[in-house]
Design an enzyme around this catalytic site. Sequence first.
Site, mmCIF file in Angstrom:
data_model
loop_
_atom_site.group_PDB
_atom_site.id
_atom_site.type_symbol
_atom_site.label_atom_id
_atom_site.label_comp_id
_atom_site.label_asym_id
_atom_site.label_seq_id
_atom_site.Cartn_x
_atom_site.Cartn_y
_atom_site.Cartn_z
ATOM 1 N N CYS A 258 37.365 34.423 37.714
ATOM 2 C CA CYS A 258 35.910 34.360 37.534
ATOM 3 C C CYS A 258 35.359 35.753 37.221
ATOM 4 O O CYS A 258 34.568 35.929 36.282
ATOM 5 C CB CYS A 258 35.278 33.778 38.796
ATOM 6 S SG CYS A 258 33.519 33.451 38.646
ATOM 7 N N CYS A 259 35.791 36.766 37.980
ATOM 8 C CA CYS A 259 35.345 38.139 37.718
ATOM 9 C C CYS A 259 35.841 38.620 36.352
ATOM 10 O O CYS A 259 35.130 39.347 35.646
ATOM 11 C CB CYS A 259 35.859 39.090 38.798
ATOM 12 S SG CYS A 259 34.902 39.091 40.326
ATOM 13 N N CYS B 221 27.317 39.163 43.149
ATOM 14 C CA CYS B 221 26.932 37.798 42.795
ATOM 15 C C CYS B 221 26.605 37.003 44.061
ATOM 16 O O CYS B 221 27.250 37.183 45.105
ATOM 17 C CB CYS B 221 28.064 37.112 42.055
ATOM 18 S SG CYS B 221 28.406 37.833 40.442
ATOM 19 N N CYS C 299 35.949 43.836 42.410
ATOM 20 C CA CYS C 299 35.804 42.809 41.375
ATOM 21 C C CYS C 299 36.797 43.017 40.243
ATOM 22 O O CYS C 299 37.057 42.112 39.466
ATOM 23 C CB CYS C 299 34.390 42.807 40.824
ATOM 24 S SG CYS C 299 33.890 44.369 40.092
ATOM 25 N N CYS D 31 29.297 35.161 46.228
ATOM 26 C CA CYS D 31 30.351 36.003 46.801
ATOM 27 C C CYS D 31 29.782 37.114 47.679
ATOM 28 O O CYS D 31 30.466 38.111 47.945
ATOM 29 C CB CYS D 31 31.193 36.610 45.681
ATOM 30 S SG CYS D 31 31.949 35.368 44.623
HETATM 31 S S1 SF4 Z 1 31.613 38.195 42.056
HETATM 32 FE FE1 SF4 Z 1 32.023 35.992 42.415
HETATM 33 S S2 SF4 Z 1 30.618 34.836 41.096
HETATM 34 FE FE2 SF4 Z 1 30.612 36.989 40.419
HETATM 35 S S3 SF4 Z 1 32.041 37.037 38.741
HETATM 36 FE FE3 SF4 Z 1 33.196 37.601 40.604
HETATM 37 S S4 SF4 Z 1 34.028 35.704 41.495
HETATM 38 FE FE4 SF4 Z 1 32.470 35.155 39.922
#
Ligand code: SF4
Length: 238
Positions: A120-121, A202, A228, A205
Amino acid sequence: MSAAASAPVLDVDAANRELAGATPEAILQWTWKQFQPHVILTCSFQHDGVVLAHMLRNIAPEVPVAFINTGFHFPETLAYRDEIQRRFGITLVELLPIMPRDQFANEHGLDLYARNPDLCCHINKVEPLKRFLPGVRAWINGRRRDQAATRQSLRVVEAFQGSLHKVNPLLSWTSRETFYYMERHGIPTHPLFDQGYASIGCAPCTRPVLPGENERDGRWAGTGKVECGLHTFLDPKA
Ligand code: SF4
């Protein structure tokens, strides 16, 4: 010819010796003199980045402020970003995820952060910045040594492949010094700061820190993830 190809080689050890004990403002002045105009500041509208954006107003107001808009930020962060941009008049560059939201939802699901936060990151944060960096010679950011054990050995100037340097003007500051700077200059704090959010990323998280926890313990809590990936994907200069 690219900025990297034509760039003079910097003696990083000498630069760090020269900047030992220098104020953040002096480090920013040195950075602009050394690398202009190929300089950016990344800012997620946490207090350290906001302080650096404020300092740059008087040193090099043309430096763009890159904000990675993952699509998962708190609405309070977006409102704070708009307020700071209005007050400071900064040149904001918004970096967007590498795939549209619909495609991301279809291919991975909007809850990917809960199943695979690294992926996701990668899609929403790391890759957008990676694609923005070619041509940049100095990437200013707001990391401090006291934020995490992984940050204690950082140096003010770091060299990476492709003539890219990271510059960390606030390394020796504490969160208290950042707060006092903001207070002295009448800069508002992030709306979630007073609710115990000491480090804000985010929304899915991030949670407030609990008594006795470190500043970044509210990020990816309980997952074992501590970064991240924005600050770990570059290859050090050989
Ligand atoms: S901090 Fe969480 S929501 Fe944001 S990009 Fe990374 S995994 Fe995704």
